[in-house]
Motif scaffolding. Structure first.
Motif, PDB file in Angstrom:
ATOM      1  N   MET A 125      -8.228  -2.218  16.966  1.00 54.74           N
ATOM      2  CA  MET A 125      -9.034  -2.965  16.001  1.00 54.74           C
ATOM      3  C   MET A 125      -9.303  -2.104  14.772  1.00 54.74           C
ATOM      4  O   MET A 125      -9.141  -0.881  14.808  1.00 54.74           O
ATOM      5  N   LEU A 126      -9.720  -2.761  13.707  1.00 50.23           N
ATOM      6  CA  LEU A 126     -10.240  -2.066  12.532  1.00 50.23           C
ATOM      7  C   LEU A 126     -11.737  -2.319  12.476  1.00 50.23           C
ATOM      8  O   LEU A 126     -12.184  -3.471  12.467  1.00 50.23           O
ATOM      9  N   LYS A 127     -12.513  -1.249  12.460  1.00 46.17           N
ATOM     10  CA  LYS A 127     -13.967  -1.349  12.393  1.00 46.17           C
ATOM     11  C   LYS A 127     -14.406  -1.024  10.969  1.00 46.17           C
ATOM     12  O   LYS A 127     -14.047   0.015  10.414  1.00 46.17           O
ATOM     13  N   ILE A 128     -15.202  -1.918  10.392  1.00 47.18           N
ATOM     14  CA  ILE A 128     -15.573  -1.826   8.985  1.00 47.18           C
ATOM     15  C   ILE A 128     -17.080  -1.601   8.869  1.00 47.18           C
ATOM     16  O   ILE A 128     -17.871  -2.374   9.415  1.00 47.18           O
ATOM     17  N   GLU A 164      -8.516  -7.578  13.354  1.00 49.35           N
ATOM     18  CA  GLU A 164      -7.273  -7.057  13.918  1.00 49.35           C
ATOM     19  C   GLU A 164      -6.551  -6.216  12.867  1.00 49.35           C
ATOM     20  O   GLU A 164      -6.730  -6.417  11.663  1.00 49.35           O
ATOM     21  N   PRO A 165      -5.726  -5.249  13.298  1.00 42.76           N
ATOM     22  CA  PRO A 165      -5.089  -4.316  12.359  1.00 42.76           C
ATOM     23  C   PRO A 165      -4.269  -5.022  11.277  1.00 42.76           C
ATOM     24  O   PRO A 165      -3.488  -5.929  11.575  1.00 42.76           O
ATOM     25  N   ASP A 166      -4.482  -4.619  10.053  1.00 45.45           N
ATOM     26  CA  ASP A 166      -3.733  -5.153   8.896  1.00 45.45           C
ATOM     27  C   ASP A 166      -3.890  -4.143   7.770  1.00 45.45           C
ATOM     28  O   ASP A 166      -4.974  -3.985   7.209  1.00 45.45           O
ATOM     29  N   HIS A 167      -2.797  -3.451   7.425  1.00 46.07           N
ATOM     30  CA  HIS A 167      -2.914  -2.365   6.454  1.00 46.07           C
ATOM     31  C   HIS A 167      -3.237  -2.875   5.052  1.00 46.07           C
ATOM     32  O   HIS A 167      -3.898  -2.186   4.273  1.00 46.07           O
ATOM     33  N   VAL A 168      -2.796  -4.095   4.733  1.00 47.35           N
ATOM     34  CA  VAL A 168      -3.101  -4.656   3.412  1.00 47.35           C
ATOM     35  C   VAL A 168      -4.605  -4.922   3.281  1.00 47.35           C
ATOM     36  O   VAL A 168      -5.238  -4.575   2.272  1.00 47.35           O
ATOM     37  N   LEU A 169      -5.187  -5.525   4.317  1.00 45.35           N
ATOM     38  CA  LEU A 169      -6.624  -5.790   4.295  1.00 45.35           C
ATOM     39  C   LEU A 169      -7.421  -4.486   4.340  1.00 45.35           C
ATOM     40  O   LEU A 169      -8.472  -4.374   3.701  1.00 45.35           O
ATOM     41  N   LEU A 173     -10.255  -3.407   1.624  1.00 43.02           N
ATOM     42  CA  LEU A 173     -11.631  -3.078   1.998  1.00 43.02           C
ATOM     43  C   LEU A 173     -12.022  -1.671   1.540  1.00 43.02           C
ATOM     44  O   LEU A 173     -13.153  -1.447   1.088  1.00 43.02           O
ATOM     45  N   ARG A 174     -11.100  -0.736   1.645  1.00 45.94           N
ATOM     46  CA  ARG A 174     -11.394   0.622   1.178  1.00 45.94           C
ATOM     47  C   ARG A 174     -11.595   0.651  -0.331  1.00 45.94           C
ATOM     48  O   ARG A 174     -12.410   1.423  -0.850  1.00 45.94           O
ATOM     49  N   ALA A 175     -10.858  -0.216  -1.050  1.00 45.99           N
ATOM     50  CA  ALA A 175     -11.031  -0.309  -2.498  1.00 45.99           C
ATOM     51  C   ALA A 175     -12.406  -0.881  -2.853  1.00 45.99           C
ATOM     52  O   ALA A 175     -12.898  -0.670  -3.973  1.00 45.99           O
ATOM     53  N   MET A 176     -13.026  -1.569  -1.900  1.00 43.17           N
ATOM     54  CA  MET A 176     -14.380  -2.108  -2.086  1.00 43.17           C
ATOM     55  C   MET A 176     -15.434  -1.101  -1.631  1.00 43.17           C
ATOM     56  O   MET A 176     -16.589  -1.443  -1.443  1.00 43.17           O
TER      57      MET A 176
END
Length: 219
Positions: A125-128, A164-169, A173-176
């Motif tokens: 997973m990606l945790k934000i 779920e993992p997605d390098h584009v997303l 999100l990191r740009a935000m």
């Protein structure tokens, strides 16, 4: 084992939907191996479960503790028809109403009356989270808004989101100015606003407010 007449084979195949071809293949292999005539019977060891009790509500705690378990990731739990093997080694064929979603903690009821508790399996997973140095918790609301516009399944928590993992997303999100890290955890995304199985309120029965002589509100 249940002995099922060949005449009922089609009905059992339909049970598996997209797995129909695999089911027929397994039965055909069984018949050839055991030299069973098509006019005789086939031996099916799969147990059917077609009832779901959300979070085991109404069941005695002792019954749930004694139940076998089945560990499933989100990719499987979002389906209404799937096969799985429980902790007792039994092969389970799950057949739920279309649109059903299985959550960790739910309890399946098999055709023999036995209970199977569902465990949400850990997965990538990606945790934000918001950046404590360059942002605020409000950034998570912005992130949820943008992800929702893209129809991305999201698990919402007060202090983080999971997708779920997605390098584009992840790059977006990191740009935000959000912090995005990879984790290996279970995934329980939010249901849609009109999804079934949530906690319902009958707002239609609320008394209608009428502005008039009897109104006590200040305007």
């Amino acid at each position: 084992m249940n002995f099922i007449p060949q005449a009922n084979l089609k009905a059992f195949a339909q049970f598996f939907g997209e797995n129909n071809a695999n089911f027929i293949t397994h039965v055909d292999q069984f018949q050839r191996f055991h030299r069973v005539s098509p006019v005789d019977c086939v031996t099916i060891t799969m147990l059917q479960a077609s009832k779901l009790i959300p979070q085991g509500h109404g069941l005695a705690l002792a019954l749930v503790k004694r139940a076998s378990t089945v560990e499933l990731d989100w990719d499987i739990r979002q389906k209404s028809r799937f096969e799985a093997t429980d902790s007792a080694g039994r092969q389970i064929g799950v057949f739920l109403p279309r649109g059903s979603v299985v959550r960790g903690g739910d309890v399946l009821v098999a055709q023999d009356g036995s209970l199977i508790k569902v465990l949400a399996a850990p997965q990538s997973m990606l945790k934000i989270t918001h950046c404590p140095n360059h942002g605020t918790a409000f950034d998570l609301i912005r992130a949820a808004y943008h992800l929702g516009n893209r129809h991305v399944p999201i698990e919402l928590k007060p202090d983080h989101l999971k997708i779920e993992p997605d390098h584009v997303l992840a790059d977006m999100l990191r740009a935000m100015h959000l912090t995005v890290v990879e984790v290996f955890e279970s995934f329980e995304p939010e249901n849609g606003a009109y999804a079934t199985g949530g906690h319902a309120h009958d707002h239609d029965r609320e008394p209608e407010h009428v502005h008039g002589p009897g109104c006590q509100h200040a305007h």
